[in-house]
Design an enzyme around this catalytic site. Structure first.
Site, PDB file in Angstrom:
ATOM      1  N   HIS A 127     137.066  -0.533 -61.740  1.00 50.20           N
ATOM      2  CA  HIS A 127     136.603  -0.828 -63.091  1.00 50.20           C
ATOM      3  C   HIS A 127     137.373   0.058 -64.064  1.00 50.20           C
ATOM      4  O   HIS A 127     138.158   0.922 -63.657  1.00 50.20           O
ATOM      5  CB  HIS A 127     135.099  -0.613 -63.225  1.00 50.20           C
ATOM      6  CG  HIS A 127     134.281  -1.713 -62.626  1.00 50.20           C
ATOM      7  ND1 HIS A 127     134.244  -2.990 -63.148  1.00 50.20           N
ATOM      8  CD2 HIS A 127     133.483  -1.736 -61.528  1.00 50.20           C
ATOM      9  CE1 HIS A 127     133.452  -3.746 -62.415  1.00 50.20           C
ATOM     10  NE2 HIS A 127     132.979  -3.016 -61.427  1.00 50.20           N
ATOM     11  N   ASP A 157     140.116  -1.881 -69.984  1.00 49.62           N
ATOM     12  CA  ASP A 157     139.841  -3.317 -69.945  1.00 49.62           C
ATOM     13  C   ASP A 157     140.468  -4.055 -71.119  1.00 49.62           C
ATOM     14  O   ASP A 157     141.198  -5.032 -70.939  1.00 49.62           O
ATOM     15  CB  ASP A 157     138.331  -3.565 -69.960  1.00 49.62           C
ATOM     16  CG  ASP A 157     137.686  -3.350 -68.609  1.00 49.62           C
ATOM     17  OD1 ASP A 157     138.410  -3.088 -67.633  1.00 49.62           O
ATOM     18  OD2 ASP A 157     136.443  -3.439 -68.521  1.00 49.62           O
TER      19      ASP A 157
END
Length: 378
Positions: A127, A157
């Site tokens: 992540h 991200d």
């Protein structure tokens, strides 16, 4: 009256394979710029998000050969495809770059992952926090002697992933127009974040940045570039780096520059930190916001996300608009052509028969068969 000019990406069709976070955001940005974005969901109900606005959604069972055939028919009629699945997933489904380019050589195929398509960690899970951890970005944040705080997943991200994917897709679309050949974009969040870290590698090379946190120009180590708590438990952001802005900062705080000490003298910084911390705690955030409003002191209130839509600067630009349960950011960047900006509304989760007929040119009987066999969801 003349009609408004077309949006920059009007006429382009982008297929987006459903995923989470960064890839849907990329699809939203492309839709905001006028592209027709077709969100291909898995069968079953999907909850719409802010990132789904402006898209047409259809559900295709890509585990079935007939579903793959439908997707490839859609690819044949599209300009680009974007996906954020693990490396190898689309190949196993039969919809990887080779299969898609066999049907449409001009297709731009955008792939986004955390680690990238190659390397020893390419197929491992991760992540945002993991991705930025190996770039040097995470280690540079937070207070010295404490664990780095998990930042919002904007850096890896969305900054290192989404924005570099969109940039790659746009560049490849231009190339495809010129050459007639598509391309494959490998947008890795670690690559994008490494690129974003270029400034700090430069400063380090100049001897102006060190690995020690809370000691550098932009990491909270300077009294003139950090946040201060106020009497009501809120915060003010101080960013007066340039001498003229720092002078205005001291003037509005009614501090004698001669008594405060030199801005860049690190020997004075501990004393300056303490003095400013004590001063900002004497009044509320809104008191300080009013004092610095409109000045060049580079001091602003720290707002939470519920307060942000009501800030005068955001209101003036329509930066954040409430629609139902969601607050929508305005499409960005702003183009000078003044084309009609699409209303920030959520998409129809399932476009159904009409969408499939329009997008693929299938007749009613074929659509009915695909729905009956659960290849498509109505």
């Amino acid at each position: 009256m003349a009609s408004p000019p077309s949006a920059p990406l009007s006429g382009y069709r982008i297929v987006e394979l459903a995923g989470i976070g960064p890839c849907p955001y990329a699809g939203m940005l492309l839709a905001d710029m006028g592209a027709e974005v077709i969100l291909v969901n898995r069968p079953g109900f999907a909850v719409p998000t802010v990132h789904d606005r402006g898209k047409t959604s259809i559900a295709i069972d890509l585990r079935q050969p007939d579903g793959v055939a439908v997707l490839l028919d859609l690819v044949e009629r599209s300009d680009a495809l974007i996906e954020g699945l693990r490396p190898g997933v689309v190949e196993r489904l039969g919809i990887g770059p080779d299969a898609c380019h066999a049907r449409n050589a001009k297709l731009v195929y955008g792939r986004m992952t955390g680690w990238g398509q190659t390397g020893p960690w390419a197929k491992t899970a991760g992540h945002d926090l993991n991705y930025i951890a190996i770039t040097g970005a995470l280690a540079a944040m937070g207070r010295e002697g404490e664990p780095p705080p998990p930042p919002l997943n904007i850096i890896g991200d969305y900054g290192g992933g989404t924005l570099f994917l969109v940039m790659g897709v746009l560049a490849a679309l231009l190339q495809a127009e010129r050459t007639g050949r598509g391309d494959v974009i490998d947008a890795a969040m670690i690559d994008g974040t490494n690129s974003l870290m270029g400034l700090f590698h430069t400063l380090a090379g100049l001897g102006q940045w060190t690995p020690e946190r809370d000691t550098n120009l932009l990491d909270g180590g300077m009294p003139f570039y950090r946040c201060y708590a106020t009497s009501d438990g809120k915060f003010m952001a101080v960013g007066c780096i340039e001498p003229q802005f720092f002078a205005e900062f001291l003037r509005l705080l009614e501090i004698d520059p001669g008594d405060f000490g030199d801005q860049m003298d690190k020997r004075e910084h501990a004393k300056q930190h303490a003095r400013l911390e004590a001063l900002f705690k004497t009044h509320t955030r809104d008191h300080w916001a009013a004092r610095f409003d409109g000045s060049d002191a580079c001091v602003t209130p720290v707002l939470d996300y519920t307060e942000a839509p009501d800030h005068p600067q955001n209101r003036a630009r329509g930066g954040l608009e409430r629609h139902g349960h969601y607050v929508h950011p305005r499409p960005a960047p702003v183009f000078g052509g003044h084309y009609d900006v699409p209303d920030p509304v959520l998409p129809v989760i399932n476009g159904g028969r009409d969408a499939v007929t329009r997008l693929l040119g299938y007749n009613a009987d074929r659509v009915s068969t695909l729905i009956q066999t659960k290849i498509l969801s109505e």
